[in-house]
Design a protein around this motif. Structure first.
Motif, PDB file in Angstrom:
ATOM      1  N   LYS A  71       0.831  -1.196   0.000  1.00  0.00           N
ATOM      2  CA  LYS A  71       0.000   0.000   0.000  1.00  0.00           C
ATOM      3  C   LYS A  71       0.870   1.252   0.000  1.00  0.00           C
ATOM      4  O   LYS A  71       1.921   1.296   0.632  1.00  0.00           O
ATOM      5  CB  LYS A  71      -0.941   0.004   1.206  1.00  0.00           C
ATOM      6  N   VAL A  72       0.392   2.274  -0.732  1.00  0.00           N
ATOM      7  CA  VAL A  72       1.112   3.545  -0.823  1.00  0.00           C
ATOM      8  C   VAL A  72       0.150   4.659  -0.419  1.00  0.00           C
ATOM      9  O   VAL A  72      -0.978   4.725  -0.917  1.00  0.00           O
ATOM     10  CB  VAL A  72       1.644   3.798  -2.245  1.00  0.00           C
ATOM     11  N   GLN A  73       0.605   5.529   0.476  1.00  0.00           N
ATOM     12  CA  GLN A  73      -0.225   6.625   0.974  1.00  0.00           C
ATOM     13  C   GLN A  73       0.561   7.925   0.894  1.00  0.00           C
ATOM     14  O   GLN A  73       1.748   7.960   1.225  1.00  0.00           O
ATOM     15  CB  GLN A  73      -0.641   6.350   2.420  1.00  0.00           C
ATOM     16  N   GLU A  74      -0.062   9.021   0.430  1.00  0.00           N
ATOM     17  CA  GLU A  74       0.617  10.301   0.266  1.00  0.00           C
ATOM     18  C   GLU A  74       0.051  11.347   1.217  1.00  0.00           C
ATOM     19  O   GLU A  74      -1.140  11.348   1.524  1.00  0.00           O
ATOM     20  CB  GLU A  74       0.478  10.815  -1.174  1.00  0.00           C
ATOM     21  N   SER A  75       0.939  12.237   1.674  1.00  0.00           N
ATOM     22  CA  SER A  75       0.550  13.399   2.464  1.00  0.00           C
ATOM     23  C   SER A  75       1.312  14.603   1.939  1.00  0.00           C
ATOM     24  O   SER A  75       2.468  14.472   1.528  1.00  0.00           O
ATOM     25  CB  SER A  75       0.866  13.208   3.952  1.00  0.00           C
ATOM     26  N   ASN A  76       0.693  15.774   1.945  1.00  0.00           N
ATOM     27  CA  ASN A  76       1.364  17.022   1.597  1.00  0.00           C
ATOM     28  C   ASN A  76       1.459  17.893   2.846  1.00  0.00           C
ATOM     29  O   ASN A  76       0.447  18.124   3.522  1.00  0.00           O
ATOM     30  CB  ASN A  76       0.607  17.762   0.494  1.00  0.00           C
ATOM     31  N   ILE A  77       2.679  18.351   3.143  1.00  0.00           N
ATOM     32  CA  ILE A  77       2.901  19.134   4.350  1.00  0.00           C
ATOM     33  C   ILE A  77       3.654  20.414   4.001  1.00  0.00           C
ATOM     34  O   ILE A  77       4.176  20.563   2.884  1.00  0.00           O
ATOM     35  CB  ILE A  77       3.677  18.329   5.413  1.00  0.00           C
ATOM     36  N   ASP A  78       3.718  21.337   4.949  1.00  0.00           N
ATOM     37  CA  ASP A  78       4.408  22.603   4.741  1.00  0.00           C
ATOM     38  C   ASP A  78       5.916  22.409   4.671  1.00  0.00           C
ATOM     39  O   ASP A  78       6.450  21.355   5.040  1.00  0.00           O
ATOM     40  CB  ASP A  78       4.080  23.576   5.875  1.00  0.00           C
ATOM     41  N   SER A  79       6.617  23.445   4.241  1.00  0.00           N
ATOM     42  CA  SER A  79       8.079  23.361   4.124  1.00  0.00           C
ATOM     43  C   SER A  79       8.755  23.192   5.480  1.00  0.00           C
ATOM     44  O   SER A  79       9.871  22.685   5.559  1.00  0.00           O
ATOM     45  CB  SER A  79       8.623  24.612   3.426  1.00  0.00           C
ATOM     46  N   GLU A  80       8.078  23.615   6.556  1.00  0.00           N
ATOM     47  CA  GLU A  80       8.641  23.425   7.899  1.00  0.00           C
ATOM     48  C   GLU A  80       8.367  22.023   8.426  1.00  0.00           C
ATOM     49  O   GLU A  80       8.978  21.591   9.408  1.00  0.00           O
ATOM     50  CB  GLU A  80       8.053  24.441   8.881  1.00  0.00           C
ATOM     51  N   GLY A  81       7.435  21.300   7.799  1.00  0.00           N
ATOM     52  CA  GLY A  81       7.073  19.958   8.243  1.00  0.00           C
ATOM     53  C   GLY A  81       5.599  19.875   8.562  1.00  0.00           C
ATOM     54  O   GLY A  81       4.811  20.754   8.217  1.00  0.00           O
ATOM     55  N   GLY A  82       5.203  18.800   9.258  1.00  0.00           N
ATOM     56  CA  GLY A  82       3.800  18.622   9.604  1.00  0.00           C
ATOM     57  C   GLY A  82       3.465  17.164   9.806  1.00  0.00           C
ATOM     58  O   GLY A  82       4.324  16.280   9.781  1.00  0.00           O
ATOM     59  N   ARG A  83       2.183  16.911   9.990  1.00  0.00           N
ATOM     60  CA  ARG A  83       1.676  15.563  10.271  1.00  0.00           C
ATOM     61  C   ARG A  83       1.694  14.707   9.010  1.00  0.00           C
ATOM     62  O   ARG A  83       1.204  15.114   7.957  1.00  0.00           O
ATOM     63  CB  ARG A  83       0.251  15.669  10.823  1.00  0.00           C
ATOM     64  N   VAL A  84       2.281  13.528   9.127  1.00  0.00           N
ATOM     65  CA  VAL A  84       2.310  12.563   8.028  1.00  0.00           C
ATOM     66  C   VAL A  84       1.465  11.369   8.434  1.00  0.00           C
ATOM     67  O   VAL A  84       1.736  10.715   9.446  1.00  0.00           O
ATOM     68  CB  VAL A  84       3.749  12.109   7.706  1.00  0.00           C
ATOM     69  N   HIS A  85       0.447  11.072   7.664  1.00  0.00           N
ATOM     70  CA  HIS A  85      -0.468   9.984   7.991  1.00  0.00           C
ATOM     71  C   HIS A  85       0.108   8.651   7.531  1.00  0.00           C
ATOM     72  O   HIS A  85       0.603   8.509   6.410  1.00  0.00           O
ATOM     73  CB  HIS A  85      -1.830  10.228   7.331  1.00  0.00           C
ATOM     74  N   MET A  86       0.036   7.671   8.425  1.00  0.00           N
ATOM     75  CA  MET A  86       0.549   6.337   8.117  1.00  0.00           C
ATOM     76  C   MET A  86      -0.081   5.330   9.064  1.00  0.00           C
ATOM     77  O   MET A  86      -0.538   5.690  10.157  1.00  0.00           O
ATOM     78  CB  MET A  86       2.075   6.303   8.234  1.00  0.00           C
TER      79      MET A  86
END
Length: 337
Positions: free
Chosen positions: A87-102
């Motif tokens: 399975k492949v899951q994508e998240s888009n976050i800000d340049s400073e970082g952020g929450r990555v769903h997994m």
């Protein structure tokens, strides 16, 4: 019995509602036991690396521009691709970082900036096969420099980071994970300098053949596929100059250096000038040794270019210098629904 039970149920319900704060009720995931991977991003903004020359120390002050001017800026955003088994899951976050769903368990995570224009990604089903290339660019009347090479536009600035194995657990508090975004494209400062005849030059274009066509996102290595990069130049009082971005040279690994024998490998630099009278002249330079010493960014410097008076002063034949027919064509496929 009902007279006692119903009032009791009502009291319990009021107590439950009073004990549930509004901010908790509207953010159940935030306050529940879930995987809370919080990426904390930093950016390594280098424009050249792995070369024989340390240009930051060897910089020539007569070049009018400073070394640090060529450093890229951090990107505007990050895409995180999580591989969990099949399975492949994508998240888009800000340049400073952020929450990555997994999901909970062991995951592989690939990060790259999501603000590119010309980069073409092929993520595949595995992080090990994910690559980036750039779009095809064609130029009217361009003579093939290296047989079989695709002509391409310089890639955008590309960064990546790779976490081969991360075990994600459910927690109440976010888990901060450092993500160091490394550059995968590097810059070459190309300087064409004239011995005579520069006064006849109206505009210029360049090409660099033999360069890497694609880069692997997880570790930054390039394979044997080569391409010719087409680019534009600026004409000034001392010649022509360009700063071009590239994935570097083919068959190169950051950790292991060149992956194959480079004896027969060659690199060719082109300069095409259009004179004020409409005449076009092509120059080619063998830059093999310079490129082998600068696999990921650096300086290419050619001198003593001559435009003779006969070429520069011949009749224009009705040439209109305001008509710009030098525009390249960049292949941008449109999505079809």
């Amino acid at each position: 019995m009902k007279r006692y039970i119903n009032p009791l149920m009502g009291v319990l319900l009021v107590m439950m509602l009073a004990g549930c704060r509004k901010d908790l009720c509207y953010n159940h995931d935030e306050h529940a036991m879930t995987v809370k991977f919080n990426a904390v991003a930093s950016w390594i903004c280098e424009w050249e690396d792995c070369g024989v020359h340390d240009w930051s120390q060897e910089w020539n002050s007569s070049w009018s521009r400073q070394y640090d001017e060529f450093r890229p800026e951090p990107a505007e955003g990050i895409r995180a691709v999580v591989y969990s088994g099949d399975k492949v899951q994508e998240s888009n976050i800000d340049s400073e970082g952020g929450r990555v769903h997994m999901p909970e368990g062991t995951n592989t995570i690939l990060f790259y900036n999501n603000d590119t224009e010309y980069i073409v990604f092929d993520q595949g089903s595995s992080s090990a096969t994910a690559t980036a290339t750039t779009r095809t660019r064609t130029r009217s009347g361009f003579m093939v420099m290296h047989e079989g090479e695709r002509t391409i536009t310089p890639p955008d600035m590309l960064y990546s980071e790779y976490i081969e194995e991360h075990y994600a657990e459910k927690t109440l508090e976010p888990v901060d994970v450092p993500v160091n975004m490394h550059p995968l494209t590097y810059s070459y400062l190309v300087r064409y300098r004239f011995k005579s005849g520069l006064q006849y030059v109206l505009r210029a274009q360049g090409a660099l053949a033999g360069m890497a066509e694609k880069v692997y996102l997880h570790d930054g290595h390039t394979d044997a596929a080569a391409a010719t990069i087409l680019f534009d130049c600026e004409v000034d009082e001392i010649g022509c100059t360009a700063v071009i971005q590239s994935f570097g040279v083919p068959d190169f690994s950051v950790s292991d250096g060149y992956l194959t024998d480079q004896t027969d490998k060659r690199y060719t630099l082109n300069l095409k000038v259009q004179l004020k009278n409409g005449k076009e002249i092509d120059y080619e330079f063998d830059v093999t040794e310079e490129m082998k010493e600068q696999p990921r960014g650096g300086i290419l410097h050619v001198t003593d270019i001559v435009v003779n008076e006969e070429d520069g002063q011949q009749g224009s034949g009705g040439f209109d210098p305001d008509v710009d027919d030098w525009g390249d064509v960049i292949d941008v496929p449109l999505p079809i629904n």
